[in-house]
Design a protein around this motif. Structure first.
Motif, short mmCIF file in Angstrom:
data_model
loop_
_atom_site.label_atom_id
_atom_site.label_comp_id
_atom_site.label_asym_id
_atom_site.label_seq_id
_atom_site.Cartn_x
_atom_site.Cartn_y
_atom_site.Cartn_z
N ALA A 12 0.77 -1.22 0.10
CA ALA A 12 -0.09 -0.08 -0.03
C ALA A 12 1.05 1.25 -0.02
CB ALA A 12 -0.89 -0.13 1.18
N GLY A 13 0.37 2.31 -0.51
CA GLY A 13 1.13 3.70 -0.68
C GLY A 13 0.10 4.75 -0.67
N ARG A 14 0.68 6.05 -0.96
CA ARG A 14 -0.39 6.89 -1.48
C ARG A 14 -1.49 6.63 -2.34
NH1 ARG A 14 4.85 9.86 -1.30
NH2 ARG A 14 5.05 11.36 0.46
N GLY A 15 -2.62 7.09 -1.83
CA GLY A 15 -3.78 6.83 -2.91
C GLY A 15 -4.24 5.53 -2.44
N ASP A 16 -3.96 4.82 -1.44
CA ASP A 16 -4.44 3.42 -1.07
C ASP A 16 -5.00 3.60 0.59
OD1 ASP A 16 -3.75 2.41 -3.57
OD2 ASP A 16 -1.70 1.86 -2.46
N VAL A 17 -5.72 2.52 0.96
CA VAL A 17 -6.26 2.88 2.23
C VAL A 17 -6.02 1.42 2.91
CG1 VAL A 17 -8.47 2.12 1.39
CG2 VAL A 17 -8.33 3.24 3.58
N VAL A 18 -5.78 1.22 4.20
CA VAL A 18 -5.41 0.13 4.92
C VAL A 18 -6.44 0.08 6.22
CG1 VAL A 18 -3.79 -1.52 6.24
CG2 VAL A 18 -3.03 0.07 4.24
N PHE A 19 -7.33 -0.79 6.18
CA PHE A 19 -8.29 -1.06 7.17
C PHE A 19 -7.54 -1.98 8.33
CE2 PHE A 19 -10.23 -0.35 3.41
CZ PHE A 19 -11.03 0.63 3.61
N SER A 20 -7.36 -1.47 9.65
CA SER A 20 -7.05 -2.08 10.68
C SER A 20 -7.69 -2.01 12.05
CB SER A 20 -5.45 -1.42 11.17
OG SER A 20 -4.96 -1.95 12.10
N ASP A 21 -7.79 -3.18 12.52
CA ASP A 21 -8.55 -3.37 13.93
C ASP A 21 -7.80 -2.62 15.06
OD1 ASP A 21 -9.32 -4.62 16.45
OD2 ASP A 21 -10.47 -5.83 15.26
N GLU A 48 -19.71 -4.01 11.48
CA GLU A 48 -20.46 -3.08 10.83
C GLU A 48 -19.54 -1.73 10.72
OE1 GLU A 48 -23.35 -3.59 9.48
OE2 GLU A 48 -22.77 -5.51 9.93
N HIS A 49 -18.73 -1.50 11.68
CA HIS A 49 -17.74 -0.20 11.48
C HIS A 49 -16.83 -0.33 10.45
CE1 HIS A 49 -14.74 2.57 13.52
NE2 HIS A 49 -15.69 3.32 12.57
N LEU A 50 -16.25 -1.65 10.25
CA LEU A 50 -15.40 -1.94 9.12
C LEU A 50 -16.05 -1.59 7.88
CD1 LEU A 50 -13.03 -2.45 7.88
CD2 LEU A 50 -13.40 -5.13 8.63
N ARG A 51 -17.49 -2.24 7.73
CA ARG A 51 -18.18 -2.10 6.44
C ARG A 51 -18.49 -0.68 6.14
NH1 ARG A 51 -21.71 -5.51 4.25
NH2 ARG A 51 -21.71 -6.91 6.08
N ALA A 52 -18.77 0.33 7.19
CA ALA A 52 -18.96 1.48 6.93
C ALA A 52 -17.67 2.40 6.10
CB ALA A 52 -19.60 2.14 8.09
N LEU A 53 -16.54 1.95 6.89
CA LEU A 53 -15.61 2.62 6.33
C LEU A 53 -15.00 2.12 5.04
CD1 LEU A 53 -13.20 2.16 9.62
CD2 LEU A 53 -14.17 4.24 8.60
N LEU A 54 -15.28 0.88 4.92
CA LEU A 54 -14.97 0.38 3.40
C LEU A 54 -16.05 0.88 2.41
CD1 LEU A 54 -14.72 -3.62 4.31
CD2 LEU A 54 -12.99 -2.37 2.95
N HIS A 55 -17.31 1.31 2.66
CA HIS A 55 -18.15 1.81 2.02
C HIS A 55 -17.64 3.19 1.62
CE1 HIS A 55 -21.73 2.83 -0.06
NE2 HIS A 55 -21.86 3.97 0.39
N LYS A 56 -17.07 3.88 2.69
CA LYS A 56 -16.54 5.13 2.69
C LYS A 56 -15.55 5.56 1.63
CE LYS A 56 -14.39 8.95 5.58
NZ LYS A 56 -14.05 9.49 6.75
N PHE A 57 -14.58 4.50 1.69
CA PHE A 57 -13.16 4.50 0.86
C PHE A 57 -13.15 3.36 -0.41
CE2 PHE A 57 -11.87 5.67 5.09
CZ PHE A 57 -11.20 6.95 4.75
N ARG A 58 -14.48 3.24 -0.74
CA ARG A 58 -14.76 2.21 -1.69
C ARG A 58 -14.19 2.71 -3.21
NH1 ARG A 58 -19.05 5.34 -1.04
NH2 ARG A 58 -20.25 6.24 -2.61
N ASP A 59 -13.89 3.91 -3.29
CA ASP A 59 -13.24 4.39 -4.74
C ASP A 59 -11.81 4.55 -4.50
OD1 ASP A 59 -15.66 4.58 -5.96
OD2 ASP A 59 -15.90 6.81 -5.08
N LYS A 60 -11.11 4.18 -3.42
CA LYS A 60 -9.49 4.17 -3.47
C LYS A 60 -9.02 3.10 -4.23
CE LYS A 60 -8.43 7.01 0.02
NZ LYS A 60 -7.63 8.35 -0.19
#
Length: 398
Positions: free
Chosen positions: A121-130, A157-169
């Motif tokens: 991952a780098g600039r322009g990407d997103v990492v979802f972390s517990d 559900e919180h992760l799902r909301a974050l994935l939706h928010k950053f879906r275009d990354k």
């Protein structure tokens, strides 16, 4: 002067019972599960030697033999001249054990997580972390320069909301511990796999505290749950159940080739001594063949956890060898640890920032080297200390 502000900050840490100091512990080879400190023999309930392999004579012999052949050190990074024969032997065995195309050994778990995440991952990407992921995962995300989307612990559900928010990354990576190191509970791997498919993300699982422990041959939690083929990046350590040192990443051939070319800690670090690698190969054989170690470990873990729970302590949920006794107050946690040492038990207080504020604890860590008789005696002492310090009373009121 720079020293002055350091002194002030250290004084503040000390006042808050948060300053850390190094302590010397000495193993007792003839007595696995025990150690020496300050001239006293202590039951070791803090180490991560889950299968009791750290003093195994076959591992030590394999390391000694390799030391005489390969020398003390590798002398260079693996991509220069440090890639000695034992590396290939271990990586082949690891890949077969995990039923993957290939494997790659790193210097330790911290370096593996930093190297893998920053390579993927780098600039322009997103990492979802517990929220409760290990610090090495957090630091790997920071160094990657990707956006860090931190979701509440095991809150799908919180992760799902974050994935939706950053879906275009551009790229999306979900990273989780399999077993969380300070709480001993499991990640919700099935739910994470469903989300990674839905949002076209990669899934990386850190099996540091589950490798060697879960699975018919110790392959880890993902394989034990039948989910191994759905994990894109499988990482584990060689310093806990293996009883040696290092880390590994398993996956398809493309992933491993990519990491060889992009994982900076691998590229720019001297290789581990070949003797360590040879010892780890022997440890892997023992992990796969000596099933009684896992059976004894789970029996000990279940007994210890249930005994503390019945005594009235807050020990959280889980079935792993990690049993956290939540105390809350930093100073009281230190008092508890000191009292345990007086009673002949080594169990270290864990405080912020390793755990959230207000959740200081004694993190007990079980081993196959521990007998039920030893643990029964330990529980009696722990209960006595809990009553004396008012910890049991505070738990009863919560």
């Amino acid at each position: 002067m720079i020293i002055n502000w350091m002194k002030k900050e250290l004084e503040a840490l000390n006042h808050a019972s948060l300053e850390r100091r190094l302590r010397t512990h000495v193993p007792i080879p003839e007595s696995p599960g025990y150690m020496m400190h300050g001239g006293r023999v202590l039951l070791d309930l803090s180490s991560n030697d889950y299968l009791g392999l750290a003093q195994h004579p076959a591992i030590i012999e394999a390391m000694r033999d390799a030391l005489l052949i390969e020398g003390a050190g590798a002398g260079a990074s693996r991509l220069v001249t440090g890639n000695r024969r034992p590396y290939g032997q271990l990586e082949k065995a690891l890949a077969e054990w995990q039923n993957c195309d290939a494997a790659l050994v790193f210097a330790n778990g911290y370096i593996a997580n930093v190297g893998v995440i920053s390579a993927l991952a780098g600039r322009g990407d997103v990492v979802f972390s517990d929220q409760f992921n290990h610090a090495s995962i957090v630091d790997g995300i920071i160094l990657s320069r990707a956006e860090h989307a931190r979701y509440r612990h095991n809150d799908i559900e919180h992760l799902r909301a974050l994935l939706h928010k950053f879906r275009d990354k551009r790229r999306k990576l979900i990273v989780t511990d399999a077993i969380f190191s300070m709480d001993g509970d499991q990640a919700r791997l099935l739910d994470l796999i469903e989300l990674k498919r839905e949002y076209n993300a990669l899934l990386m699982v850190d099996e540091a505290h589950s490798g060697g422990v879960y699975g018919l041959h110790g392959e880890g939690l993902a394989l034990a749950l039948g989910l191994k083929n759905d994990v894109d990046i499988h990482m584990g350590t060689l310093s806990k159940s293996f009883g040696v040192y290092g880390a590994y990443v398993c996956g398809n051939e493309t992933l491993i080739r990519w990491l060889m070319n992009k994982a900076r800690p691998l590229i720019y670090s001297t290789a581990l001594p070949p003797s360590l690698i040879a010892g780890t190969t022997q440890a892997l054989e023992l992990i796969q063949t000596e099933h009684w170690r896992r059976e004894r470990l789970f029996t000990a873990s279940e007994f210890f956890r249930s005994s503390l729970c019945m005594a009235g302590f807050n020990v959280g949920n889980g079935d792993s060898p990690i049993v956290p006794l939540i105390i809350g107050n930093n100073h009281k946690a230190l008092q508890f640890s000191s009292a345990l040492e007086t009673e002949g038990i080594a169990a270290i207080a864990i405080r912020p920032p390793t755990v959230p504020d207000g959740t200081a604890r004694i993190r007990f860590s079980l081993s196959a080297a521990h007998s039920l008789e030893e643990l029964t005696d330990a529980v009696t002492k722990i209960r006595r200390i809990g009553l004396r310090l008012g910890v049991l009373e505070s738990c009863d009121q919560s």
